[in-house]
Design an enzyme around this catalytic site. Structure first.
Site, PDB file in Angstrom:
ATOM      1  N   ARG A 175       2.966   6.781 -15.223  1.00 61.79           N
ATOM      2  CA  ARG A 175       1.720   6.547 -14.501  1.00 61.79           C
ATOM      3  C   ARG A 175       0.575   6.467 -15.506  1.00 61.79           C
ATOM      4  O   ARG A 175       0.366   7.398 -16.288  1.00 61.79           O
ATOM      5  CB  ARG A 175       1.483   7.705 -13.543  1.00 61.79           C
ATOM      6  CG  ARG A 175       0.320   7.460 -12.592  1.00 61.79           C
ATOM      7  CD  ARG A 175       0.005   8.731 -11.877  1.00 61.79           C
ATOM      8  NE  ARG A 175       1.035   9.070 -10.924  1.00 61.79           N
ATOM      9  CZ  ARG A 175       0.882   8.944  -9.601  1.00 61.79           C
ATOM     10  NH1 ARG A 175      -0.244   8.520  -9.105  1.00 61.79           N
ATOM     11  NH2 ARG A 175       1.851   9.279  -8.791  1.00 61.79           N
ATOM     12  N   THR A 229      -5.738   4.368 -14.678  1.00 61.90           N
ATOM     13  CA  THR A 229      -5.689   3.601 -13.412  1.00 61.90           C
ATOM     14  C   THR A 229      -4.818   4.310 -12.367  1.00 61.90           C
ATOM     15  O   THR A 229      -4.875   3.971 -11.190  1.00 61.90           O
ATOM     16  CB  THR A 229      -5.082   2.205 -13.645  1.00 61.90           C
ATOM     17  OG1 THR A 229      -3.714   2.376 -14.040  1.00 61.90           O
ATOM     18  CG2 THR A 229      -5.823   1.440 -14.732  1.00 61.90           C
ATOM     19  N   ASP A 266      11.880  20.125  -9.909  1.00 58.15           N
ATOM     20  CA  ASP A 266      11.835  18.877 -10.678  1.00 58.15           C
ATOM     21  C   ASP A 266      13.257  18.442 -11.012  1.00 58.15           C
ATOM     22  O   ASP A 266      13.968  19.090 -11.785  1.00 58.15           O
ATOM     23  CB  ASP A 266      11.023  19.102 -11.962  1.00 58.15           C
ATOM     24  CG  ASP A 266      10.792  17.790 -12.694  1.00 58.15           C
ATOM     25  OD1 ASP A 266       9.624  17.387 -12.823  1.00 58.15           O
ATOM     26  OD2 ASP A 266      11.789  17.150 -13.122  1.00 58.15           O
TER      27      ASP A 266
HETATM   28  N1  URA Z   1       9.967  14.685  -8.478  1.00 57.18           N
HETATM   29  C1  URA Z   1      10.816  15.738  -8.503  1.00 57.18           C
HETATM   30  O1  URA Z   1      11.659  15.841  -9.388  1.00 57.18           O
HETATM   31  N2  URA Z   1      10.713  16.677  -7.549  1.00 57.18           N
HETATM   32  C2  URA Z   1       9.794  16.611  -6.557  1.00 57.18           C
HETATM   33  O2  URA Z   1       9.745  17.508  -5.700  1.00 57.18           O
HETATM   34  C3  URA Z   1       8.926  15.502  -6.546  1.00 57.18           C
HETATM   35  C4  URA Z   1       9.032  14.554  -7.506  1.00 57.18           C
END
Ligand code: URA
Length: 209
Positions: free
Chosen positions: A104, A108, A200
């Site tokens: 990202r 922007t 994550d």
């Molecule tokens: N990416 C991830 O790995 N976990 C999330 O909860 C959201 C995005």
């Protein structure tokens, strides 16, 4: 409008529970993600066309069905999508694998492609985009746009877990894309994580935390 297909199989539900569990270590997490992807491959390929061929059994000649030469491709979004590749290849060993990497732009806030290597005959293939977590939907939406810009016309999206917000973002932009989910969760938190989610996915797959 594209369909949202949420898996309804006890094995997938069972394995996803342990994928979510904070006490599941990286080795087991990777194994479970692979297994869930493999089970989902069964559902995502449900509508593949068949054709009849003639074979000889030990007893007689017979007509029997095989998948009719449909060309498929899978496209994991880097990096967490990589965790789903092996499970897909277990069931679909001859598919071509493309890769898309996005980040990202801090100014922007738009997704920018930093890596893209795709099968050369992309236009002829049905593609399955792999992204374990469909959270805000920004990366999946952008990846599908990039694939369409390169000529892809038949795309499915496959995720382990999604938030309703991400599903809406993808379908608002790409109403032609069917979305296959291991589970559909409640919502996003203020940091864009899925609740209850699994944390994550990239960090848990690769032990980077
Ligand atoms: N990416 C991830 O790995 N976990 C999330 O909860 C959201 C995005």
């Amino acid at each position: 409008m594209g369909k949202v297909i949420v898996m309804d199989h006890p094995l997938i539900k069972h394995k996803l529970t342990y994928v979510r569990d904070i006490n599941t270590g990286a080795k087991e997490f990777r194994e479970l993600v692979k297994e869930v992807a493999m089970l989902m491959a069964y559902e995502v390929t449900r509508e593949l066309p068949l054709e009849e061929i003639e074979i000889e059994t030990p007893l007689t000649r017979a007509k029997s069905e095989v998948i009719s030469g449909k060309k498929l491709g899978i496209v994991p979004i880097l990096r967490a999508g990589l965790g789903m590749v092996e499970g897909m290849l277990n069931l679909l060993p001859t598919v071509k694998v493309g890769h898309i990497g996005l980040y990202r732009d801090p100014e922007t806030l738009q997704p920018v492609e930093y890596y893209c290597k795709l099968p050369t005959d992309l236009q002829e293939r049905d593609l399955i985009v792999l992204d374990p977590m469909l959270a805000t939907g920004g990366s999946a939406k952008a990846a599908i746009t990039f694939l369409k810009e390169r000529g892809a016309t038949n795309i499915k999206l496959m995720c382990l877990i999604a938030a309703p917000e991400g599903v809406k973002v993808v379908h608002d932009e790409h109403p032609d894309v069917d979305i296959y989910l291991g589970g559909l969760d409640e919502k996003l938190n203020d940091h864009g994580y899925i609740l209850p989610g699994l944390g994550d996915a990239g960090d848990r797959l690769f032990g980077t935390k």
